[in-house]
Design a protein around this motif. Structure first.
Motif, PDB file in Angstrom:
ATOM      1  N   VAL A 146       0.866  -1.171   0.000  1.00 25.03           N
ATOM      2  CA  VAL A 146       0.000   0.000   0.000  1.00 25.03           C
ATOM      3  C   VAL A 146       0.903   1.221   0.000  1.00 25.03           C
ATOM      4  CG1 VAL A 146      -1.906   1.154   1.156  1.00 25.03           C
ATOM      5  CG2 VAL A 146      -1.590  -1.310   1.394  1.00 25.03           C
ATOM      6  N   SER A 194       3.762  -7.206  13.175  1.00 27.76           N
ATOM      7  CA  SER A 194       5.009  -6.777  12.561  1.00 27.76           C
ATOM      8  C   SER A 194       5.994  -7.928  12.454  1.00 27.76           C
ATOM      9  CB  SER A 194       5.619  -5.650  13.405  1.00 27.76           C
ATOM     10  OG  SER A 194       6.839  -5.239  12.839  1.00 27.76           O
ATOM     11  N   ASP A 195       6.863  -7.853  11.443  1.00 28.56           N
ATOM     12  CA  ASP A 195       7.965  -8.824  11.333  1.00 28.56           C
ATOM     13  C   ASP A 195       9.171  -8.365  12.157  1.00 28.56           C
ATOM     14  OD1 ASP A 195       8.567  -6.656   9.776  1.00 28.56           O
ATOM     15  OD2 ASP A 195       8.976  -7.799   7.943  1.00 28.56           O
TER      16      ASP A 195
HETATM   17  P1  AMP Z   1       5.797  -3.078   9.683  1.00 32.42           P
HETATM   18  O1  AMP Z   1       4.425  -2.611  10.053  1.00 32.42           O
HETATM   19  O2  AMP Z   1       6.585  -2.006   8.981  1.00 32.42           O
HETATM   20  O3  AMP Z   1       6.523  -3.728  10.798  1.00 32.42           O
HETATM   21  O4  AMP Z   1       5.603  -4.175   8.568  1.00 32.42           O
HETATM   22  C1  AMP Z   1       5.209  -5.485   8.874  1.00 32.42           C
HETATM   23  C2  AMP Z   1       4.863  -6.215   7.613  1.00 32.42           C
HETATM   24  O5  AMP Z   1       3.689  -5.635   7.053  1.00 32.42           O
HETATM   25  C3  AMP Z   1       5.901  -6.154   6.490  1.00 32.42           C
HETATM   26  O6  AMP Z   1       6.833  -7.181   6.583  1.00 32.42           O
HETATM   27  C4  AMP Z   1       5.037  -6.338   5.267  1.00 32.42           C
HETATM   28  O7  AMP Z   1       4.735  -7.695   5.060  1.00 32.42           O
HETATM   29  C5  AMP Z   1       3.768  -5.612   5.651  1.00 32.42           C
HETATM   30  N1  AMP Z   1       3.776  -4.210   5.205  1.00 32.42           N
HETATM   31  C6  AMP Z   1       4.515  -3.180   5.691  1.00 32.42           C
HETATM   32  N2  AMP Z   1       4.272  -2.048   5.031  1.00 32.42           N
HETATM   33  C7  AMP Z   1       3.348  -2.357   4.094  1.00 32.42           C
HETATM   34  C8  AMP Z   1       2.676  -1.623   3.078  1.00 32.42           C
HETATM   35  N3  AMP Z   1       2.943  -0.335   2.864  1.00 32.42           N
HETATM   36  N4  AMP Z   1       1.784  -2.278   2.315  1.00 32.42           N
HETATM   37  C9  AMP Z   1       1.515  -3.591   2.512  1.00 32.42           C
HETATM   38  N5  AMP Z   1       2.112  -4.332   3.438  1.00 32.42           N
HETATM   39  C10 AMP Z   1       3.018  -3.740   4.223  1.00 32.42           C
END
Ligand code: AMP
Length: 252
Positions: A146, A194-195
């Motif tokens: 996104v 989150s990862d």
């Molecule tokens: P985060 O929230 O940055 O820790 O991201 C956790 C996971 O959410 C990432 O490894 C992606 O799989 C997914 N993710 C993060 N940002 C996006 C985005 N902009 N659009 C879709 N999925 C996302």
């Protein structure tokens, strides 16, 4: 802020080479801004890439792109609530119940949870059919990112005054993303944890429930995580993905 062109600023970072060469995903980020903000926004995203607990990237890509002037949509952020749980098992059960209430079938809920448990290198979101649980996007580890959304600066300042206990950039970014995803007519609900191995709070979001934080959806040290968007089975997939990836949105 000037009335010049609006730009999308995007970052993706990986370790062991670029994503498309098999590198491991470290971090990503999406912002919107005017010309005079671009250096600051790019610097913030590079800092985000270099300080992520998933590791130090050897590949960082920052893309800056002017957007068409007329196309920006405005959205009010989803209301936020928090469910405090004492174990991962309880957290996942509460998340599953929220997804079922939003209209996701039991089978699709289980598929979504399994997918996130097994994902350690997902760069975007997996789109699942909310009824059958079948994966619809076919994008593998790349998923659907996104993009082209950010907080209106005054809107965020106001939101922070109303939510002083939620001042982390992580919540701001996730709420902006979840608000855009929930506003897409094809979306039934979203599940995220989150990862980042140090961050165990995740959320379920939908138009009906708002953005519901669940304080434990994984164990500390676990590298698994990602996002699942549960979509109506009859969604026009190309149109849905175009909206998520390309429609510029101000939140606030
Ligand atoms: P985060 O929230 O940055 O820790 O991201 C956790 C996971 O959410 C990432 O490894 C992606 O799989 C997914 N993710 C993060 N940002 C996006 C985005 N902009 N659009 C879709 N999925 C996302």
């Amino acid at each position: 802020m000037s009335n010049g062109p609006l730009y999308s600023v995007r970052m993706r970072a990986a370790q062991g080479g670029a994503h498309e060469e098999g590198g491991r995903h470290i971090s990503g980020g999406e912002r919107l801004g005017r010309a005079e903000e671009l250096e600051r926004l790019a610097a913030e995203l590079v800092r985000k890439a270099l300080t992520h607990s998933r590791g130090t990237p050897d590949f960082i890509n920052v893309t800056i792109e002017a957007l068409p002037a007329d196309a920006v949509q405005r959205l009010v952020p989803l209301p936020v609530s928090t469910i405090a749980v004492t174990s991962v098992e309880e957290g996942r059960e509460r998340a599953a119940a929220l997804l079922r209430e939003a209209g996701v079938s039991e089978k699709a809920v289980r598929r979504g949870l399994e997918l996130l448990k097994c994902s350690v290198n997902l760069r975007g979101a997996a789109i699942l059919d909310a009824r059958t649980g079948e994966r619809l996007d076919g994008r593998g580890l790349k998923g659907v990112r996104v993009s082209r959304m950010d907080w209106d600066r005054d809107g965020y300042a106001q939101w922070l005054r109303d939510h002083p206990h939620l001042s982390s950039p992580r919540v701001a970014e996730a709420l902006a993303l979840a608000t855009k995803v929930a506003s897409a007519p094809g979306t039934v609900a979203e599940l995220c944890w989150s990862d980042d191995p140090e961050y165990v709070t995740g959320y379920v979001a939908s138009r009906g429930s708002g953005y519901v934080r669940v304080t434990r959806l994984k164990h500390a040290g676990d590298l698994s995580g990602g996002r699942v968007f549960f979509a109506h089975g009859d969604v026009n997939l190309a149109e849905y993905i175009r909206y998520l990836e390309r429609q510029p949105v101000w939140i606030g």
